[in-house]
Write a protein that holds these residues in place. Structure first.
Motif, PDB file in Angstrom:
ATOM      1  N   THR A 157      41.145  38.776   2.566  1.00 35.45           N
ATOM      2  CA  THR A 157      40.069  38.107   3.304  1.00 35.45           C
ATOM      3  C   THR A 157      40.675  37.082   4.257  1.00 35.45           C
ATOM      4  O   THR A 157      41.873  36.792   4.204  1.00 35.45           O
ATOM      5  CB  THR A 157      39.095  37.389   2.345  1.00 35.45           C
ATOM      6  N   ASN A 158      39.817  36.539   5.127  1.00 31.22           N
ATOM      7  CA  ASN A 158      40.244  35.484   6.073  1.00 31.22           C
ATOM      8  C   ASN A 158      41.475  35.931   6.876  1.00 31.22           C
ATOM      9  O   ASN A 158      42.440  35.171   7.030  1.00 31.22           O
ATOM     10  CB  ASN A 158      40.548  34.177   5.332  1.00 31.22           C
ATOM     11  N   ILE A 159      41.433  37.137   7.392  1.00 29.91           N
ATOM     12  CA  ILE A 159      42.574  37.700   8.123  1.00 29.91           C
ATOM     13  C   ILE A 159      42.596  37.149   9.552  1.00 29.91           C
ATOM     14  O   ILE A 159      41.609  37.244  10.282  1.00 29.91           O
ATOM     15  CB  ILE A 159      42.497  39.237   8.156  1.00 29.91           C
ATOM     16  N   THR A 160      43.722  36.570   9.944  1.00 29.18           N
ATOM     17  CA  THR A 160      43.898  36.086  11.312  1.00 29.18           C
ATOM     18  C   THR A 160      45.230  36.600  11.853  1.00 29.18           C
ATOM     19  O   THR A 160      46.124  36.984  11.084  1.00 29.18           O
ATOM     20  CB  THR A 160      43.888  34.546  11.379  1.00 29.18           C
ATOM     21  N   PHE A 161      45.356  36.575  13.179  1.00 26.36           N
ATOM     22  CA  PHE A 161      46.574  37.053  13.839  1.00 26.36           C
ATOM     23  C   PHE A 161      47.077  36.000  14.821  1.00 26.36           C
ATOM     24  O   PHE A 161      46.275  35.368  15.516  1.00 26.36           O
ATOM     25  CB  PHE A 161      46.311  38.363  14.591  1.00 26.36           C
ATOM     26  N   PHE A 166      51.080  39.009  14.401  1.00 27.90           N
ATOM     27  CA  PHE A 166      51.410  38.925  12.974  1.00 27.90           C
ATOM     28  C   PHE A 166      50.223  38.320  12.217  1.00 27.90           C
ATOM     29  O   PHE A 166      49.580  37.393  12.702  1.00 27.90           O
ATOM     30  CB  PHE A 166      52.652  38.065  12.745  1.00 27.90           C
ATOM     31  N   SER A 167      49.987  38.826  11.001  1.00 23.25           N
ATOM     32  CA  SER A 167      48.791  38.428  10.262  1.00 23.25           C
ATOM     33  C   SER A 167      49.070  37.374   9.200  1.00 23.25           C
ATOM     34  O   SER A 167      50.186  37.241   8.688  1.00 23.25           O
ATOM     35  CB  SER A 167      48.158  39.658   9.603  1.00 23.25           C
ATOM     36  N   ARG A 168      48.017  36.643   8.885  1.00 23.00           N
ATOM     37  CA  ARG A 168      47.979  35.706   7.773  1.00 23.00           C
ATOM     38  C   ARG A 168      46.644  35.968   7.073  1.00 23.00           C
ATOM     39  O   ARG A 168      45.598  36.101   7.728  1.00 23.00           O
ATOM     40  CB  ARG A 168      48.053  34.277   8.281  1.00 23.00           C
ATOM     41  N   PHE A 169      46.652  36.041   5.739  1.00 28.08           N
ATOM     42  CA  PHE A 169      45.408  36.348   5.030  1.00 28.08           C
ATOM     43  C   PHE A 169      45.480  35.864   3.586  1.00 28.08           C
ATOM     44  O   PHE A 169      46.565  35.603   3.044  1.00 28.08           O
ATOM     45  CB  PHE A 169      45.125  37.858   5.059  1.00 28.08           C
ATOM     46  N   LEU A 183      52.653  37.943   7.166  1.00 29.16           N
ATOM     47  CA  LEU A 183      53.481  39.087   7.520  1.00 29.16           C
ATOM     48  C   LEU A 183      54.183  38.836   8.848  1.00 29.16           C
ATOM     49  O   LEU A 183      53.689  38.084   9.690  1.00 29.16           O
ATOM     50  CB  LEU A 183      52.644  40.367   7.615  1.00 29.16           C
ATOM     51  N   SER A 184      55.309  39.494   9.029  1.00 36.19           N
ATOM     52  CA  SER A 184      56.055  39.429  10.287  1.00 36.19           C
ATOM     53  C   SER A 184      56.074  40.789  10.969  1.00 36.19           C
ATOM     54  O   SER A 184      57.015  41.135  11.692  1.00 36.19           O
ATOM     55  CB  SER A 184      57.486  38.928  10.019  1.00 36.19           C
ATOM     56  N   ILE A 185      55.018  41.557  10.735  1.00 38.07           N
ATOM     57  CA  ILE A 185      54.792  42.843  11.393  1.00 38.07           C
ATOM     58  C   ILE A 185      53.336  42.881  11.832  1.00 38.07           C
ATOM     59  O   ILE A 185      52.508  42.124  11.329  1.00 38.07           O
ATOM     60  CB  ILE A 185      55.125  44.047  10.490  1.00 38.07           C
ATOM     61  N   VAL A 186      53.026  43.778  12.770  1.00 40.63           N
ATOM     62  CA  VAL A 186      51.711  43.759  13.414  1.00 40.63           C
ATOM     63  C   VAL A 186      50.723  44.690  12.723  1.00 40.63           C
ATOM     64  O   VAL A 186      51.106  45.621  12.013  1.00 40.63           O
ATOM     65  CB  VAL A 186      51.829  44.157  14.904  1.00 40.63           C
ATOM     66  N   GLY A 187      49.436  44.419  12.955  1.00 39.25           N
ATOM     67  CA  GLY A 187      48.400  45.376  12.641  1.00 39.25           C
ATOM     68  C   GLY A 187      47.621  45.165  11.361  1.00 39.25           C
ATOM     69  O   GLY A 187      48.183  44.802  10.337  1.00 39.25           O
ATOM     70  N   ILE A 188      46.329  45.444  11.436  1.00 39.97           N
ATOM     71  CA  ILE A 188      45.469  45.386  10.266  1.00 39.97           C
ATOM     72  C   ILE A 188      45.870  46.458   9.255  1.00 39.97           C
ATOM     73  O   ILE A 188      45.708  46.274   8.035  1.00 39.97           O
ATOM     74  CB  ILE A 188      43.979  45.549  10.677  1.00 39.97           C
ATOM     75  N   HIS A 189      46.432  47.577   9.733  1.00 40.56           N
ATOM     76  CA  HIS A 189      46.864  48.630   8.816  1.00 40.56           C
ATOM     77  C   HIS A 189      47.997  48.143   7.921  1.00 40.56           C
ATOM     78  O   HIS A 189      48.112  48.577   6.764  1.00 40.56           O
ATOM     79  CB  HIS A 189      47.291  49.884   9.587  1.00 40.56           C
ATOM     80  N   ALA A 253      46.699  47.339  16.776  1.00 38.65           N
ATOM     81  CA  ALA A 253      47.701  46.296  16.542  1.00 38.65           C
ATOM     82  C   ALA A 253      48.123  45.656  17.859  1.00 38.65           C
ATOM     83  O   ALA A 253      48.315  44.433  17.941  1.00 38.65           O
ATOM     84  CB  ALA A 253      48.909  46.894  15.829  1.00 38.65           C
ATOM     85  N   LEU A 254      48.255  46.464  18.889  1.00 35.92           N
ATOM     86  CA  LEU A 254      48.672  45.962  20.199  1.00 35.92           C
ATOM     87  C   LEU A 254      47.662  44.967  20.765  1.00 35.92           C
ATOM     88  O   LEU A 254      48.032  43.982  21.421  1.00 35.92           O
ATOM     89  CB  LEU A 254      48.861  47.138  21.156  1.00 35.92           C
TER      90      LEU A 254
END
Length: 363
Positions: A157-161, A166-169, A183-189, A253-254
């Motif tokens: 939850t609370n997913i931000t980029f 890069f995501s934080r959740f 994470l230090s990689i891209v994308g909701i996947h 992701a892009l």
């Protein structure tokens, strides 16, 4: 139990084999799981479908009972293993030269999870109906993960980029706060992929600290939205996506990365896949601003499908997107260098030789 065979000799028996499968995302997830086990000093043996810089290759021989492998569904090869734990990320119609229908590939995954022993573990994507249904085909303990399904055991939850994409959740385990993950990689996947990793590693007793540390340090496997370099102010990335679902994930992701315009250079992989999924490929490519299609990479096939890249170009254009067909890599380089601007992102996409093009662009 599983046996690793090397040059015809039995080299080791592994009591805890972990298989990561799914039609998409298994290389990245296998990398994540592997690095968490290494971070926890569990000394696993690893077999993965891409180069991973942290182990300086695509395999690692450890001295523990853990054998972590990327279990591929093509020609049902994953049925040759006997995992004690398994992750299934997703099930989509792919490898259409072998699987005659979605039902065929879905049944293969059902047979795969049936291999798991009663004291085994199955981790499945609760956002994917067919993955969730695998619970009915195994006697193993089942743990679920998801973003959309609030009933999953592990939920993000609370997913931000950030500006890099890069995501934080926040992760919740059975409705209780578990940890904040970066994470230090891209994308909701990859948020979803990391959830599967967290679920499995938690069940194997790996600490939150080691999981968080390993996931943050992981910067991606080879050819998975990999930064190749920059030239003339634009950045060049390379991605292995060769299925419409994967291309859509890459395009999404892009959009989370700060940039001016995107340039997607796509090399279709196999005639059968291009023919069977033509409309889906066209729709997935509309997520980019500018699209270039190369010749189809034949791989193991001959063109008995009466399909060409021009068919895909026409489909994309019919959807209102700028799309051109350019076969020669040198001509593509010239085309891009004449048009791409500073702060643009150029993506080479596909499972064939397209990865060579990125290096040519930055030479």
């Amino acid at each position: 139990m599983n046996v690793l065979i090397s040059y015809g000799y039995i080299t080791r028996v592994y009591d805890s084999t972990i298989g990561i499968s799914g039609t998409h995302g298994k290389t990245t997830t296998t990398s994540m799981v592997s690095l968490c086990f290494i971070e926890a000093n569990l000394d696993p043996t690893i077999q993965i479908g891409a180069m991973l810089k942290e182990i300086n290759g695509n395999y690692r021989v450890g001295n523990s009972d853990y054998f972590i492998l990327e279990a591929c569904e093509y020609v049902e090869s994953f049925l040759k293993f006997s995992p004690k734990s398994a992750i299934v990320l997703n099930i989509d119609h792919d490898h259409v030269d072998y699987f005659e229908s979605f039902e065929h590939i879905n049944h293969a995954f059902q047979k795969y999870v049936d291999i798991l022993p009663r004291d085994g573990l199955l981790v499945v994507n609760a956002d994917d109906y067919n993955c969730l249904a695998l619970r009915d085909h195994t006697v193993a303990k089942t743990i679920t993960f998801g973003i959309k399904n609030p009933k999953a055991n592990f939920v993000a939850t609370n997913i931000t980029f950030d500006a890099n994409g890069f995501s934080r959740f926040d992760v919740y385990h059975n409705n209780n706060y578990y940890a904040e993950i970066k994470l230090s990689i891209v994308g909701i996947h990859n948020v979803l992929n990391s959830l599967s990793c967290i679920a499995l590693c938690h069940e194997h007793g790996i600490s939150k600290h080691d999981i968080k540390s390993a996931l943050f340090k992981f910067t991606g496997a080879n050819r998975r939205f990999e930064l190749i370099g920059s030239t003339r102010g634009f950045c060049v990335y390379d991605d292995y996506a060769h299925h419409p679902i994967e291309i859509t994930a890459t395009a999404m992701a892009l959009k989370n990365k700060v940039h001016r315009q995107s340039w997607a250079i796509f090399q279709p992989h196999t005639y059968s896949r291009t023919s069977e999924l033509l409309d889906d490929f066209a729709n997935s490519l509309t997520g980019f601003d500018n699209i270039i299609i190369t010749d189809i990479y034949a791989a193991r096939e001959t063109n008995t499908y009466n399909i060409s890249s021009e068919h895909l170009v026409d489909k994309v254009r019919s959807l209102g997107k700028n799309c051109v067909m350019i076969a020669d890599f040198d001509d593509i380089c010239k085309y891009i260098k004449e048009r791409a601007c500073p702060n643009d992102i150029v993506l080479t996409i596909g499972a064939g030789t397209i990865g060579d093009l990125g290096k040519k662009l930055i030479d």
